[in-house]
Scaffold this motif. Structure first.
Motif, mmCIF file in Angstrom:
data_model
loop_
_atom_site.group_PDB
_atom_site.id
_atom_site.type_symbol
_atom_site.label_atom_id
_atom_site.label_comp_id
_atom_site.label_asym_id
_atom_site.label_seq_id
_atom_site.Cartn_x
_atom_site.Cartn_y
_atom_site.Cartn_z
ATOM 1 N N ALA A 113 0.828 -1.341 0.048
ATOM 2 C CA ALA A 113 -0.036 0.025 0.093
ATOM 3 C C ALA A 113 0.802 1.125 -0.015
ATOM 4 C CB ALA A 113 -1.004 0.061 1.253
ATOM 5 N N LEU A 114 1.966 1.242 0.618
ATOM 6 C CA LEU A 114 2.867 2.563 0.578
ATOM 7 C C LEU A 114 4.190 2.161 0.432
ATOM 8 C CD1 LEU A 114 1.507 2.866 4.561
ATOM 9 C CD2 LEU A 114 0.856 4.303 2.496
ATOM 10 N N PRO A 115 4.495 2.287 -1.128
ATOM 11 C CA PRO A 115 5.713 1.584 -1.655
ATOM 12 C C PRO A 115 6.923 2.390 -1.373
ATOM 13 C CG PRO A 115 3.965 1.906 -3.179
ATOM 14 C CD PRO A 115 3.463 2.638 -1.901
ATOM 15 N N ARG A 116 6.623 3.753 -1.163
ATOM 16 C CA ARG A 116 7.834 4.750 -0.865
ATOM 17 C C ARG A 116 8.171 4.432 0.584
ATOM 18 N NH1 ARG A 116 8.728 7.804 -5.080
ATOM 19 N NH2 ARG A 116 6.834 8.325 -6.264
ATOM 20 N N LEU A 117 7.224 4.235 1.450
ATOM 21 C CA LEU A 117 7.452 3.848 2.950
ATOM 22 C C LEU A 117 8.173 2.529 3.021
ATOM 23 C CD1 LEU A 117 6.904 5.172 5.839
ATOM 24 C CD2 LEU A 117 5.057 3.701 5.901
ATOM 25 N N LEU A 177 7.324 0.798 10.736
ATOM 26 C CA LEU A 177 6.825 1.255 9.449
ATOM 27 C C LEU A 177 6.745 0.151 8.517
ATOM 28 C CD1 LEU A 177 9.578 3.973 8.808
ATOM 29 C CD2 LEU A 177 7.493 4.395 9.650
ATOM 30 N N GLY A 178 7.441 -1.198 8.578
ATOM 31 C CA GLY A 178 7.054 -2.347 7.795
ATOM 32 C C GLY A 178 5.697 -2.639 8.351
ATOM 33 N N ALA A 179 5.585 -2.733 9.667
ATOM 34 C CA ALA A 179 4.285 -3.150 10.207
ATOM 35 C C ALA A 179 3.158 -2.368 9.674
ATOM 36 C CB ALA A 179 4.437 -3.398 11.564
ATOM 37 N N ILE A 180 3.180 -1.140 9.845
ATOM 38 C CA ILE A 180 1.858 -0.346 9.336
ATOM 39 C C ILE A 180 1.626 -0.449 7.856
ATOM 40 C CG2 ILE A 180 1.467 2.083 8.742
ATOM 41 C CD1 ILE A 180 2.736 2.905 11.214
ATOM 42 N N ASN A 181 2.784 -0.693 7.130
ATOM 43 C CA ASN A 181 2.616 -0.892 5.421
ATOM 44 C C ASN A 181 1.599 -2.217 5.436
ATOM 45 O OD1 ASN A 181 2.754 -0.390 2.981
ATOM 46 N ND2 ASN A 181 5.008 -0.332 3.042
ATOM 47 N N ILE A 182 2.237 -3.181 6.125
ATOM 48 C CA ILE A 182 1.555 -4.637 6.135
ATOM 49 C C ILE A 182 0.211 -4.633 6.497
ATOM 50 C CG2 ILE A 182 1.413 -6.970 7.003
ATOM 51 C CD1 ILE A 182 4.698 -6.590 7.176
ATOM 52 N N ILE A 183 -0.275 -3.820 7.634
ATOM 53 C CA ILE A 183 -1.606 -3.820 8.180
ATOM 54 C C ILE A 183 -2.452 -3.075 6.914
ATOM 55 C CG2 ILE A 183 -3.093 -2.894 9.669
ATOM 56 C CD1 ILE A 183 -1.098 -3.555 11.628
ATOM 57 N N VAL A 184 -1.924 -2.140 6.397
ATOM 58 C CA VAL A 184 -2.754 -1.250 5.464
ATOM 59 C C VAL A 184 -2.944 -1.953 4.132
ATOM 60 C CG1 VAL A 184 -2.918 0.858 4.130
ATOM 61 C CG2 VAL A 184 -1.745 1.010 6.358
ATOM 62 N N ARG B 10 -7.139 6.977 0.381
ATOM 63 C CA ARG B 10 -8.095 5.862 0.953
ATOM 64 C C ARG B 10 -7.395 5.190 2.249
ATOM 65 N NH1 ARG B 10 -9.059 0.089 -1.120
ATOM 66 N NH2 ARG B 10 -7.232 0.469 -2.431
ATOM 67 N N HIS B 11 -5.928 5.276 2.006
ATOM 68 C CA HIS B 11 -5.302 4.744 3.053
ATOM 69 C C HIS B 11 -5.136 5.653 4.466
ATOM 70 C CE1 HIS B 11 -4.578 1.427 0.403
ATOM 71 N NE2 HIS B 11 -3.463 1.991 -0.191
ATOM 72 N N ALA B 12 -5.141 6.766 4.299
ATOM 73 C CA ALA B 12 -4.689 8.003 5.223
ATOM 74 C C ALA B 12 -5.502 7.503 6.377
ATOM 75 C CB ALA B 12 -5.206 9.305 4.683
ATOM 76 N N LEU B 18 -2.961 3.623 13.076
ATOM 77 C CA LEU B 18 -1.840 2.861 13.180
ATOM 78 C C LEU B 18 -0.738 3.837 13.921
ATOM 79 C CD1 LEU B 18 -2.125 0.596 10.434
ATOM 80 C CD2 LEU B 18 -2.759 -0.189 12.617
ATOM 81 N N ALA B 19 -0.508 4.819 13.311
ATOM 82 C CA ALA B 19 0.637 5.587 13.822
ATOM 83 C C ALA B 19 0.163 5.916 15.191
ATOM 84 C CB ALA B 19 0.964 6.912 12.846
ATOM 85 N N ALA B 20 -0.832 6.440 15.335
ATOM 86 C CA ALA B 20 -1.312 6.880 16.606
ATOM 87 C C ALA B 20 -1.252 5.859 17.813
ATOM 88 C CB ALA B 20 -2.944 7.544 16.880
ATOM 89 N N MET B 21 -1.460 4.684 17.421
ATOM 90 C CA MET B 21 -1.484 3.431 18.223
ATOM 91 C C MET B 21 -0.020 3.312 18.653
ATOM 92 S SD MET B 21 -2.599 -0.237 17.384
ATOM 93 C CE MET B 21 -1.858 -1.937 18.040
ATOM 94 N N ALA B 22 0.957 3.459 17.692
ATOM 95 C CA ALA B 22 2.583 3.404 17.910
ATOM 96 C C ALA B 22 2.977 4.538 18.969
ATOM 97 C CB ALA B 22 3.193 3.466 16.733
ATOM 98 N N VAL B 23 2.369 5.651 18.660
ATOM 99 C CA VAL B 23 2.829 6.859 19.484
ATOM 100 C C VAL B 23 2.094 6.397 21.112
ATOM 101 C CG1 VAL B 23 2.481 9.334 20.245
ATOM 102 C CG2 VAL B 23 2.888 8.587 17.888
#
Lengths: 530, 189
Positions: A113-117, A177-184, B10-12, B18-23
């Motif tokens: 989903a987030l290739p640059r990340l 970051l990898g984990a966020i990418n996988i979930i999305v 769509r992903h935002a 998820l980022a908020a969860m990490a923080v």
């Protein structure tokens, strides 16, 4: 599970796609999930040998009692660095590599989903690992306090200390970051018709692993930040002089550390769940119960952490709670073991290399699980604590567990990645060497541990000499056997018998509907999943 | 049009969550610090219950048994690198629960410069900690020593008669530590 009617195999080019650029820029700037997956896997393989070389320094020193080769402080640096490299630099990146390569193809997505990340999460890794490895050349040497970094001992680390902390921060950031990418990717990018409960098990185990990563890597980051501020900024989180308590660090560390062990093993569970059905020619037994078992294991992993520290002095009620909750994990794990066994039951089984590694995983991981149950028993743990029995236990779940899972996955998908079949004979030789030597290495460690040999000590009493010598022979055998693995991979990349699109005998999953080798872009048009 | 393009919006939502969860979990790591303190105070781990001066009003009101005798042991330790001489003046005392006792520890600065130290108390066994009331103690405040200065430091304590009946021996231990530089500087010494 899913039935594929239409495979989006033909490459759908638009003015945006020109295939990969040439040379180093392809790898530096790539956003392609297959390229990034390959980089993760190659990186993990290199680190396997870096961390493995460190373990051979340990085993060389322990070959005979007395001090032979290295200074005790360097020995401690080796135990510490071996663990940090293997956990953060090898096994976690290896499974992220599998996730990158396989998850988009398994769910019918064109990319992550987030290739640059994705590019960024990978490229943090080599720099973080170099930062960590560079500590070996610093005044005072590399960290030598064990990978658990307990204060106050870790605060005696020399100049390497801040580098240790920052490299842990970076490695953690890469994982998050990898984990966020996988979930999305899994939540938003599944092909039409690919409902969550139609996903391959590997995607499920990674989805849950990714949530675990997001939940606990920040806690570790917080804990090591407290170490950093204690050392340089006068805080007293762990200094009793200022009202802190070093035991608090152990709680924080293991609140991260126990979910971490499932972060390491769950993707291996996923890989095994893909391989066993293929070579048993039966669908996975109890698919839904497998999903719920993984979720249950993940939940329980948050309430068992103090079983790593029974001996610090905690109330009886606490010891009982953590003992019981730990043993509870045996139930969902048992569900998985029995389901895998039932998958093979009356199957039309053939033993290609991936299957051999998977069956060995099933058998040897269970041994590691049982010794874990022994360690969960509080009164027994007081004897086993910090002995070689613990070393034997966690190496059984990590080496023939997680590492065999990764190796099995590599053999299973190599033909899909390269378009060539690997050399089956050499693969089998690699398996038998690995399976025999891994047991020669780690099984005797149960015995010396039960007899009282402490871990992390460069010397030992002479009654442990024979078993240690056997263990060291096994370690060198296992280490050099892995060179064969590298040879098989290189040979397979360079050429070999052409792999068919299906590769195996009617395997399940969308990845087998695309050509071998998998084209640079897959599923630009979504496949239809019934 | 590639399927990857135009998807970021769509992903935002999910990314932000998820980022908020990490923080939040980073914050939770820090939240474990006060949680741990509360847990220790409830259970008495580390003898932490008496960081503040106790008063006679905290006695449980359990009837005093004049025949009961408790042996109180006094232990002193210093960090191996700490420049102190530190010892109890009396090593053990026989005490009657419910009565007030006085004793003292002696400390000497072994350096040629001023030092600030903190004594960290611990009572064992842990279940005795909440019944060992320190009315006055040198451990409640930082202790400043001039170069080579040595002096006695007082402790005044009561053992609550509610001390569990199976205990007849309580150990009071102090570790004397040089106060971390930053903390000492903060006190403008």
């Amino acid at each position: 599970m899913s039935q594929t009617t239409h495979a989006g195999t033909h490459e759908h080019h638009d003015d945006h796609d020109h295939g990969p650029p040439k040379g180093i820029k392809r790898w530096l700037f790539t956003t392609n999930h297959k390229d990034i997956g390959t980089m993760y896997l190659v990186f993990a393989l290199i680190m396997l040998f870096v961390g493995g070389a460190m373990s051979l320094v340990i085993r060389a020193e322990l070959f005979q009692p007395g001090m032979q080769f290295v200074h005790p402080d360097f020995f401690n640096q080796m135990t510490t660095m071996h663990a940090l490299i293997m956990v953060f630099g090898m096994i976690m990146p290896a499974f992220v590599g599998f996730a990158n390569w396989m998850i988009p193809m398994m769910i019918g997505a064109p990319d992550m989903a987030l290739p640059r990340l994705n590019n960024w999460s990978f490229w943090i890794l080599p720099f973080a690992s170099l930062l960590l490895l560079s500590t070996l050349f610093m005044p005072g040497g590399a960290p030598a306090s064990g990978w658990t970094m307990y204060p106050p001992l870790v605060l005696q680390t020399g100049d390497a200390f801040p580098f240790l902390i920052f490299s842990v921060h970076l490695l953690g950031m890469s994982s998050i970051l990898g984990a966020i990418n996988i979930i999305v990717t899994i939540m938003n990018m599944r092909a039409p018709g690919m409902t969550l409960l139609k996903m391959p098990m590997f995607c499920w185990t990674w989805l849950i692993t990714a949530y675990l990563l997001i939940a606990v890597m920040p806690v570790l980051a917080g804990g090591v930040t407290m170490l950093l501020t204690d050392q340089y900024f006068g805080t007293s989180f762990f200094q009793i002089a200022g009202g802190g308590d070093p035991v608090l660090f152990q709680h924080i560390f293991w609140f991260f550390g126990h979910p971490e062990v499932y972060i390491i093993i769950l993707p291996a569970f996923g890989i095994i769940s893909q391989i066993l059905p293929t070579f048993s020619r039966k669908p996975l037994f109890g698919y839904e119960s497998m999903v719920y078992a993984v979720a249950a294991i993940a939940f329980l992993s948050f309430i068992v952490w103090a079983h790593h520290m029974f001996t610090v002095g905690m109330p009886l009620a606490g010891q009982l709670f953590f003992m019981m909750s730990t043993m509870l994990i045996a139930i969902p794990t048992g569900v998985k073991i029995f389901n895998w066994t039932a998958t093979m039951w009356r199957g039309s089984i053939s033993f290609e290399t991936p299957m051999l590694f998977s069956v060995a995983f099933l058998f040897l991981f269970t041994i590691g699980g049982f010794s874990g149950l022994m360690l969960a028993i509080v009164p027994a743990d007081f004897q086993y604590h910090d002995s070689y029995f613990v070393v034997a236990h966690f190496h059984y779940v990590l080496v023939p567990g997680a590492l065999f899972g990764a190796i099995a996955g590599a053999y299973y998908w190599l033909p899909k990645w390269t378009g060539h079949m690997y050399d089956e004979t050499l693969g089998k030789v690699h398996f038998w060497l690995s399976a025999i030597f891994v047991n020669i290495t780690f099984f005797p460690q149960h015995f010396v541990g039960l007899a009282g040999m402490p871990r992390r000590i460069p010397d030992y009493a002479t009654q442990f000499a024979d078993f240690n010598m056997i263990s060291s022979i096994g370690a060198f055998g296992f280490g050099f056997s892995q060179l064969l693995f590298v040879y098989v991979i290189i040979k397979c990349v360079k050429g070999g018998q052409k792999a068919t699109d299906q590769v195996w005998d009617n395997p399940e999953g969308l990845e087998w509907t695309v050509p071998s080798p998998a084209p640079y872009h897959t599923f630009d048009t979504a496949p239809v999943v019934k | 049009m590639s399927r990857t393009q135009g998807n970021t919006r769509r992903h935002a939502g999910l990314i932000v969550r998820l980022a908020a969860m990490a923080v939040a979990m980073f914050g939770f790591g820090y939240l474990l610090v006060p949680l741990y303190d509360i847990f220790c105070e409830i259970t008495g781990i580390g003898g932490r219950v008496n960081d503040e001066p106790a008063s006679l009003a905290q006695l449980s009101g359990t009837p005093v048994d004049p025949d009961r005798r408790i042996t109180v042991e006094f232990v002193a330790s210093v960090n191996q690198q700490a420049p102190w001489e530190f010892r109890p003046n009396v090593v053990t005392m026989e005490v009657v629960p419910g009565e007030l006792y006085n004793t003292a520890y002696f400390a000497r600065n072994l350096t040629e410069r001023g030092l600030v130290g903190t004594a960290v108390p611990s009572v064992s066994p842990g279940e005795a900690a909440r019944h060992f009331l320190k009315i006055e103690c040198f451990c409640f405040t930082e202790q400043a020593f001039a170069a080579s200065e040595g002096r006695d430091m007082d402790v005044m304590f009561i053992v609550d008669p509610a001390l569990p009946a199976h205990l007849d021996r309580v150990t009071l231990s102090y570790t004397f530590i040089e106060t971390p530089r930053a903390a000492a500087a903060g006190n403008a010494r």
